[in-house]
Write an enzyme that holds these catalytic residues in place. Structure first.
Site, PDB file in Angstrom:
ATOM      1  N   SER A  99       0.835  -1.189   0.000  1.00 55.07           N
ATOM      2  CA  SER A  99       0.000   0.000   0.000  1.00 55.07           C
ATOM      3  C   SER A  99       0.880   1.254   0.000  1.00 55.07           C
ATOM      4  O   SER A  99       1.770   1.373  -0.841  1.00 55.07           O
ATOM      5  CB  SER A  99      -0.957  -0.066   1.193  1.00 55.07           C
ATOM      6  OG  SER A  99      -1.956   0.906   1.114  1.00 55.07           O
ATOM      7  N   HIS A 124      -1.957  -1.130  -4.505  1.00 50.90           N
ATOM      8  CA  HIS A 124      -3.402  -1.197  -4.726  1.00 50.90           C
ATOM      9  C   HIS A 124      -3.975   0.209  -4.626  1.00 50.90           C
ATOM     10  O   HIS A 124      -3.277   1.151  -4.263  1.00 50.90           O
ATOM     11  CB  HIS A 124      -4.092  -2.161  -3.757  1.00 50.90           C
ATOM     12  CG  HIS A 124      -3.999  -1.781  -2.314  1.00 50.90           C
ATOM     13  ND1 HIS A 124      -4.412  -2.608  -1.304  1.00 50.90           N
ATOM     14  CD2 HIS A 124      -3.559  -0.660  -1.679  1.00 50.90           C
ATOM     15  CE1 HIS A 124      -4.228  -2.024  -0.131  1.00 50.90           C
ATOM     16  NE2 HIS A 124      -3.714  -0.836  -0.342  1.00 50.90           N
TER      17      HIS A 124
END
Length: 193
Positions: A99, A124
């Site tokens: 992330s 993501h």
């Protein structure tokens, strides 16, 4: 569960001195991000970066990363400071950079972004939950879409991938081994062990 912080002893001309391990690493210009990226962690890392930049603006700073990611705004506080200060920033993924931790990894100085052989990287789209009035949810949705676009463009700029490829790949969790992260342009080197 709180894990105790190790202490190290060091002999100085004034006698023995005890340091927590993170303070000792800071003496060698090493910062460790080993937890979720929160405002508290971001404030600590930002302060360490500013301190090291003020003590020697010509000497590299190393950031070791093993983090699941976390808050986008806290992550941007760290990233913007990394880009603002003068020293080159070497980033090293030691386990997982997921992330926003992956954004920090790719945000290191080009040529100095590294991973250990068994490290993983995951990108993501930003996550978020909403509740409240419809107008508030619309405001939050617009904000998260703007953040997603900013993150995708930054990763694209730093990796050489197109923004469309980053958007497609990050639609869901996109995992990369160290070798795949190197091929993708997230890192420049895999460190030998």
């Amino acid at each position: 569960m709180n894990i105790p912080i190790p202490y190290v002893m060091e002999q100085t001309r004034y006698g023995e001195r005890s340091y927590d391990i993170y303070s000792r690493l800071l003496k060698d210009r090493i910062i460790f991000i080993g937890d979720e990226i929160t405002d508290t962690l971001a404030n600590s890392v930002t302060a360490q970066l500013l301190f090291l930049a003020s003590t020697d603006p010509e000497k590299d700073i190393s950031i070791y990363i093993n983090s699941p990611g976390g808050s986008v705004s806290a992550g941007f506080a760290i990233l913007d400071t990394m880009l603002y200060i003068k020293p080159d920033i070497q980033t090293i993924c030691t386990g997982m950079a997921a992330s926003f931790a992956a954004v920090l990894l790719v945000g290191g100085t080009k040529g100095k972004r590294c991973a250990l052989p068994h490290a993983e990287v995951m990108i993501h789209q930003p996550h978020g939950g909403m509740k409240g009035q419809a107008s508030d949810m619309d405001i939050y949705a617009q904000r998260i879409l703007k953040q997603r676009k900013e993150i995708n463009h930054f990763i694209a700029e730093r990796t050489g991938q197109t923004p469309d490829k980053i958007a497609t790949d990050s639609e869901r969790d996109y995992f990369m081994s160290a070798a795949e992260a190197k091929d993708y342009g997230v890192i420049d080197n895999i460190l030998p062990v």
